[in-house]
Design a protein around this motif. Structure first.
Motif: not given
Length: 550
Positions: A374-387
């Protein structure tokens, strides 16, 4: 005849013109009143309804004023004749439109299938005819597995096209033997009438599931979809329409939870469903009250014997039931979508702890965190991890993300793109539990992986089963040839450790060294073995329980 017609037109041209003008005004009036009615019927726009009513009223007043002041008797007759014709065609069109509205009130706008109210009505009629009959009726509740992932990753346009193809395939599969309906979302209802027994229904349900074996081609995507079906039979599964539908829905959830794909309703399910709802509510409350904690399990270098990293594992410190293992609540969190905020909390807490250990003077310790599909399907996953990384100012090289084989099966194109983005940040990516899922060797070369973790199920039998030993040895060799680091999970004995050493496994993780332990115990554990070789069985493995030594 032609002269008579010309004479009529020349004598009455003003009335004909006036009549045409009046007809146009009348048409405008009808259209605006029609729009006003639609606005009230569907409550689309109060402002539009008000404007339409004002204009319609003005048209009516103007028409009356023209009739009173300018139209004589012959003109009025002519206007009336024209008006009758116009009203006839407008009323005819209006009736057709009402029929169309009535149809779409009972059918799904995307697939054209009956909706839930229409299905319920037909089920009520079917049940009314059953008493005294030798046959019965069955309701199937079908839900598409992980459909939300398709919508989140590929967009609603692809999702809608997939649903249309699904409905067509299901309709073809039924071949007129049952009523197919779409109550909403990714769910479908099927009514089988005049069935002789549950065996017939089960056979038809299996044929429906078998129809999903072929992929769905939507644009450039080839999607493999699975479904879960719940089944309720009249009268054991319910004696009225609402109960049959509700119980079929309940059975479907049990089919999803236990990966059976098909489940028949029984009365015990209601009790278990209430327990499930209770757990879901408790998860939401637990997140608000900070009841979740992270434990850490060390990973040790197979040859060096030194601490190589650790895996962050979530636990639930329930106020009434004590410490709850993730297998009890993660599946429910996955299904309800709570795994997304829960997973983000795990990542945040792991980074916070990593920074806290750094502040205490510990050498940086690589931490791996599990991410759900479910997390990997989120389009903003990379941005959230960077934050999160930026918030705690940690080096991305000390963070590793773990995903499973089943996660890679879902929308691999998007996943591959996301993984490359994560690699560019500096994170490493591990494939967890290798060997328990689809085990497609193509994934090892097509995805940007760094680590391969062999499942404990293989490691458990390496010293007693030659097949398991051969499989583990082959996986290690293959992974090394692809440039991947290999970690074996579930190591509990020295014999297993010796085998893995002999086959050049890079790191091990398991109870031989330590179970998952709280942060404070991890600090003591690190202090005990700051640079030296870690002692095996440092927690004392005795009859399946662990006692701290020293």
């Amino acid at each position: 005849m032609e002269n008579v017609l010309k004479g009529f037109i020349s004598e009455n041209w003003n009335y004909i013109l006036l009549g045409a003008i009046m007809i146009m005004m009348l048409l405008v009036m009808i259209k605006f009143i029609h729009k006003y009615w639609l606005s009230l019927r569907y409550s689309r726009s109060t402002r539009m309804a008000s404007i339409a009513m004002v204009i319609a009223t003005a048209v009516v007043l103007c028409s009356g004023w023209f009739l009173v002041h300018y139209v004589e008797k012959r003109g009025l007759v002519l206007f009336t004749a024209f008006a009758v014709c116009v009203f006839y065609f407008e009323i005819r069109q209006f009736r057709e439109y009402k029929q169309e509205l009535r149809y779409w009130a009972c059918h799904d706008s995307l697939t054209g299938l009956p909706n839930r109210p229409e299905f319920r009505e037909q089920l009520i009629q079917e049940l009314a005819s059953l008493p005294g009959q030798a046959h019965s009726a069955a309701v199937l509740y079908l839900d598409i597995d992980r459909f939300r992932n398709v919508n989140d990753s590929l967009g609603p346009v692809v999702g809608d096209e997939l649903l249309q193809q699904l409905s067509e395939r299901l309709f073809t599969c039924l071949n007129g033997t049952g009523l197919l309906a779409r109550p909403g979302g990714d769910e479908f209802l099927i009514l089988f009438h005049k069935v002789q027994g549950i065996g017939d229904v089960l056979q038809m349900a299996k044929e429906i599931l078998a129809s999903f074996d072929q992929p769905f081609v939507v644009g450039e995507y080839e999607l493999y979809i699975t479904a879960s079906i719940g089944l309720s039979m009249y009268p054991d599964g319910g004696e009225d329409a609402d109960t049959l539908i509700r119980n079929a829905d309940t059975a479907m959830y049990f089919a999803k939870e236990r990966c059976h794909r098909l489940h028949v309703y029984n009365e015990d399910m209601n009790v278990k469903l209430l327990e499930r709802l209770s757990i879901e509510n408790d998860i939401r409350r637990g997140m608000d009250l900070s009841e979740f904690v992270l434990f850490y399990q060390p990973k040790v270098g197979t040859r060096s014997g030194k601490l190589a990293g650790m895996e962050a594992l979530i636990r639930w410190n329930h106020p009434e039931n004590g410490l709850i293992q993730p297998c009890k609540f993660i599946p429910i969190a996955e299904e309800t979508g709570l795994i997304v905020p829960l997973g983000e909390w795990v990542l945040t807490e792991a980074c916070r702890q990593l920074k806290a250990w750094e502040a205490k003077g510990f050498h940086p310790i690589p931490i791996s965190v599990n991410l759900s599909s479910r997390q990997f399907q989120k389009k903003d996953l990379v941005v959230r991890i960077m934050d999160i990384i930026s918030k705690f100012q940690i080096n991305p090289a000390w963070l590793e993300l773990e995903l499973t084989e089943s996660c890679m099966m879902q929308t691999p194109e998007l996943l591959n793109h996301t993984m490359y983005q994560l690699k560019e940040i500096g994170l490493s990516i591990a494939l967890d539990d290798f060997g328990t899922g689809y085990s497609s060797l193509s994934y090892l070369s097509s995805f940007p992986l760094d680590v391969l973790k062999i499942d404990r199920g293989f490691v458990k039998n390496v010293t007693s089963n030659s097949d398991s030993a051969a499989i583990v040895s082959a996986i290690i060799t293959l992974a090394h040839n692809l440039g991947l680091k290999v970690i074996c999970e579930g190591v509990e004995t020295k014999e297993q450790l010796d085998f893995l050493k002999g086959n050049d496994c890079d790191e091990i993780q398991g109870y031989y060294y330590s179970p998952p332990i709280p942060p404070n115990d991890i600090e003591k554990w690190i202090s005990r073995y700051p640079d030296a070789e870690v002692a095996g069985n440092s927690y004392g493995y005795v009859s399946g329980e662990f006692e701290r030594q020293g």
